[in-house]
Design a protein around this motif. Structure first.
Motif, PDB file in Angstrom:
ATOM      1  N   THR A 225       0.654  -1.177   0.216  1.00  0.00           N
ATOM      2  CA  THR A 225       0.145  -0.023  -0.041  1.00  0.00           C
ATOM      3  C   THR A 225       0.926   1.352   0.104  1.00  0.00           C
ATOM      4  OG1 THR A 225      -0.280  -0.135   2.436  1.00  0.00           O
ATOM      5  CG2 THR A 225      -1.984  -1.011   1.232  1.00  0.00           C
ATOM      6  N   GLU A 229       0.764   4.336  -2.728  1.00  0.00           N
ATOM      7  CA  GLU A 229       0.306   5.663  -2.302  1.00  0.00           C
ATOM      8  C   GLU A 229       1.498   6.601  -2.834  1.00  0.00           C
ATOM      9  OE1 GLU A 229      -2.519   6.607  -1.288  1.00  0.00           O
ATOM     10  OE2 GLU A 229      -3.325   4.583  -1.027  1.00  0.00           O
ATOM     11  N   VAL A 253       0.945   9.548   2.747  1.00  0.00           N
ATOM     12  CA  VAL A 253       1.296   8.280   2.238  1.00  0.00           C
ATOM     13  C   VAL A 253       0.872   7.199   3.250  1.00  0.00           C
ATOM     14  CG1 VAL A 253       3.084   6.359   1.353  1.00  0.00           C
ATOM     15  CG2 VAL A 253       2.856   9.084   0.610  1.00  0.00           C
ATOM     16  N   ASN A 256      -2.918   7.000   4.670  1.00  0.00           N
ATOM     17  CA  ASN A 256      -3.967   6.315   3.782  1.00  0.00           C
ATOM     18  C   ASN A 256      -3.285   4.902   3.802  1.00  0.00           C
ATOM     19  OD1 ASN A 256      -5.608   8.351   2.864  1.00  0.00           O
ATOM     20  ND2 ASN A 256      -3.892   9.300   1.629  1.00  0.00           N
TER      21      ASN A 256
END
Length: 336
Positions: A225, A229, A253, A256
């Motif tokens: 992830t 991001e 970053v 999220n």
């Protein structure tokens, strides 16, 4: 939000009813527990068998037993354990804090370790550090926890003597005054720092074994992830505006990237609370998992039903809390 929570809460009793029904009828396929109650020698005496069946509610058809159990359950009676001869609810209440204590430590190890290693692996993508972390995470997620537990016990307890062995405390140590059932917390409340230290040391090995299994999934999720991001449009926009790289990473970053981890942590917490049976067995941990294993071995039906109800309730409550937390963390999500 209120309507969503209400619908979930209203649905819980019906889901638990389904869990109880499946556990009840499937357990009857496994075998007859009367032999474990009266002993194999007494099976030859019909009067002893009949008396035992009447005492433990095993007389009548399976449907009659099912209706009788549900009737008692609605009155708060979870039955009496065939093995311990105590009310199942009392057994569950006594054992649950031990599992909670172990689960909290495992979540700290898995959560902090997984997030930290995942971020480090993303920052060192393609380098030796990245490959090392991914290998460490893969091994932790792949190796059976009972094997890891036995190896660590053999090395750090039997050979090196650095850490204590199985159990929540040493064999000659009395537990602290029972306030919460969590030995570490009860020892702190009692002001006994030596007992707190001993209880904490007994948590190290089983907590690490369970936590290492979590690190694998969490680290890989965080790494993936974070890398996604980093290349998002809003990140490029923030950098173009002159925002410091540290602020971009932490405020955008990482924030999220943690959203999927919330769901993973919630499911992991519920799984550990109800599925730590192997680790509890290896480390002689007197928790719910160990209780469920003993109940299954001895065909202790009331105890099996009790642990099934607890497991279902834990999953339902934790999943509800996870969904609510996710919607709060991400305002774009709407619960329907």
């Amino acid at each position: 939000m209120g309507r969503y929570i209400l619908r979930r809460v209203v649905a819980m009793p019906f889901i638990l009813l389904g869990i109880v029904t499946v556990a009840f009828f499937f357990s009857r396929v496994v075998g007859d527990p009367i032999a474990s109650i009266v002993g194999f020698k007494a099976l030859r005496d019909p009067e002893v068998v009949k008396a035992a069946e009447e005492k433990w509610g095993l007389n009548g058809s399976i449907l009659e037993q099912y209706v009788r159990y549900l009737s008692n359950l609605l009155q708060g009676d979870f039955g009496t354990s065939f093995t311990t001869r105590r009310p199942v609810l009392d057994d569950v209440i006594d054992r649950f804090p031990a599992t909670v204590e172990l689960t909290v430590v495992a979540m700290l190890v898995g959560g902090i370790g997984g997030v930290g290693l995942g971020v480090l692996a993303a920052a060192r993508k393609g380098r030796v550090t990245d490959w090392s972390i991914r290998m460490f995470a893969l091994v932790g997620a792949s190796v059976p926890v009972f094997w890891t537990g036995l190896i660590l016990l053999s090395v750090f307890y039997a050979r090196l003597g650095w850490l204590p062995g199985p159990g929540r405390l040493g064999g000659r140590t009395d537990p602290p005054p029972d306030r919460t059932g969590l030995y570490t917390l009860d020892a702190l409340l009692a002001g006994d720092m030596e007992l707190f230290r001993e209880a904490l040391l007994h948590l190290v090995l089983p907590g690490f074994v369970l936590g290492w299994a979590l690190i694998g999934g969490i680290a890989r999720t965080v790494r993936a992830t974070v890398l996604d991001e980093v290349h998002a449009d809003y990140v490029r926009t923030a950098r173009a505006k002159g925002v410091r790289e540290q602020s971009v990473f932490v405020g955008h970053v990482l924030r999220n990237a943690m959203l999927p981890v919330l769901t993973l942590l919630g499911l992991s917490f519920a799984s550990l609370l109800t599925g730590a049976a192997l680790v509890e067995t290896v480390f002689s941990w007197n928790g719910i998992g160990n209780y469920a294993v003993d109940a299954t071995r001895s065909l202790d039906f009331p105890a099996v039903y009790g642990t099934a109800i607890l497991g279902g309730l834990v999953f339902l409550v934790v999943n509800l809390i996870t969904d609510i937390t996710y919607s709060v963390a991400d305002p774009r999500v709407r619960l329907t």
